[in-house]
Design an enzyme around this catalytic site. Structure first.
Site, mmCIF file in Angstrom:
data_model
loop_
_atom_site.group_PDB
_atom_site.id
_atom_site.type_symbol
_atom_site.label_atom_id
_atom_site.label_comp_id
_atom_site.label_asym_id
_atom_site.label_seq_id
_atom_site.Cartn_x
_atom_site.Cartn_y
_atom_site.Cartn_z
ATOM 1 N N LYS A 143 44.104 37.919 -13.600
ATOM 2 C CA LYS A 143 44.152 39.187 -12.872
ATOM 3 C C LYS A 143 43.883 40.346 -13.827
ATOM 4 O O LYS A 143 44.082 40.244 -15.036
ATOM 5 C CB LYS A 143 45.505 39.378 -12.192
ATOM 6 C CG LYS A 143 46.702 39.463 -13.135
ATOM 7 C CD LYS A 143 48.005 39.557 -12.356
ATOM 8 C CE LYS A 143 49.227 39.628 -13.265
ATOM 9 N NZ LYS A 143 49.322 40.853 -14.049
ATOM 10 N N CYS A 147 54.105 44.727 -15.779
ATOM 11 C CA CYS A 147 53.676 43.742 -14.788
ATOM 12 C C CYS A 147 54.825 43.193 -13.945
ATOM 13 O O CYS A 147 54.678 42.984 -12.737
ATOM 14 C CB CYS A 147 52.924 42.611 -15.478
ATOM 15 S SG CYS A 147 51.366 43.155 -16.224
ATOM 16 N N ASP A 202 52.506 36.343 -16.580
ATOM 17 C CA ASP A 202 51.762 36.726 -17.789
ATOM 18 C C ASP A 202 52.431 36.342 -19.117
ATOM 19 O O ASP A 202 52.437 37.128 -20.067
ATOM 20 C CB ASP A 202 51.511 38.239 -17.786
ATOM 21 C CG ASP A 202 50.878 38.735 -16.494
ATOM 22 O OD1 ASP A 202 50.417 37.897 -15.696
ATOM 23 O OD2 ASP A 202 50.849 39.955 -16.282
#
Length: 206
Positions: free
Chosen positions: A83, A115, A18
């Site tokens: 996601k 995350c 990410d």
């Protein structure tokens, strides 16, 4: 005695978590995280290690930082997966890990306490060896990082650095790719030092 968890070169994958454009002004040391990730992408090509990228809600948070263009990786780029789950261990990622018989995961990205942490915990629970790059993770609040790394270590993750992991994957200076490998290490020396100073030196890894 704790089990020794070493990176297995032929069964290792890089997980870029990410590292998206919207986080650039929000995450502490974001550019250093990008620099570490970029170095690992370059090394992945020399080491022939596959790379997997995820993006958290890319419609809202943007795409992966443009510095991390996976095109030069060719087939080593296993895919970029959007996601909603905070963890990277989503079904299509789990399927790829099984398909390619991968066991060792080198994890870096953001945010360390959300995350990255949840990815590490889920991957460990699934039986994978997880190696987190201390100079490749950060959070909006820098004070979150040390606690997140400590929890990952307690859960069984290995906390390492980008250069240490790279040399562990290279294994031997007699290999024919060592000249190219060494050239990247030298070219990235300044970025490596800056990332260590910004992301690792302000906290302890113990």
């Amino acid at each position: 005695m704790a089990a020794v968890r070493k990176l297995i070169p032929a069964r290792t994958v890089l997980f870029a978590c990410d590292i998206q454009t919207r986080f650039r002004p929000l995450v502490y040391g974001f550019d250093h995280v990008v620099a570490t990730a970029h170095k690992m992408f370059k090394l992945a090509k020399v080491l022939q290690v596959p790379v997997l990228i995820t993006e958290q809600n890319p419609r809202a948070l943007g795409e992966t930082a443009p510095e991390l263009d996976p095109a030069p990786l060719g087939e080593l780029h296993l895919g970029t997966f959007p996601k909603s789950s905070f963890s990277m261990a989503i079904p299509p990622v789990q399927e790829l890990l099984k398909k390619h018989d991968l066991e060792s995961i080198v994890l870096f990205g953001i945010e360390s306490h959300v995350c990255v942490l949840q990815s590490a915990l889920d991957l460990l629970a699934l039986g994978y060896d997880v190696h987190v790059l201390a100079d490749g993770v950060s959070s909006c609040h820098h004070d979150e990082v040390g606690t997140a790394l400590a929890r990952m270590r307690q859960a069984g993750a290995q906390i390492t650095t980008s250069e240490s992991a790279a040399f562990e994957l290279q294994v031997d200076a007699e290999k024919p790719n060592f000249k190219a490998f060494s050239s990247i290490i030298k070219d990235e020396r300044d970025n490596t030092s800056k990332a260590l100073e910004a992301l690792v030196c302000p906290r302890t890894l113990s």
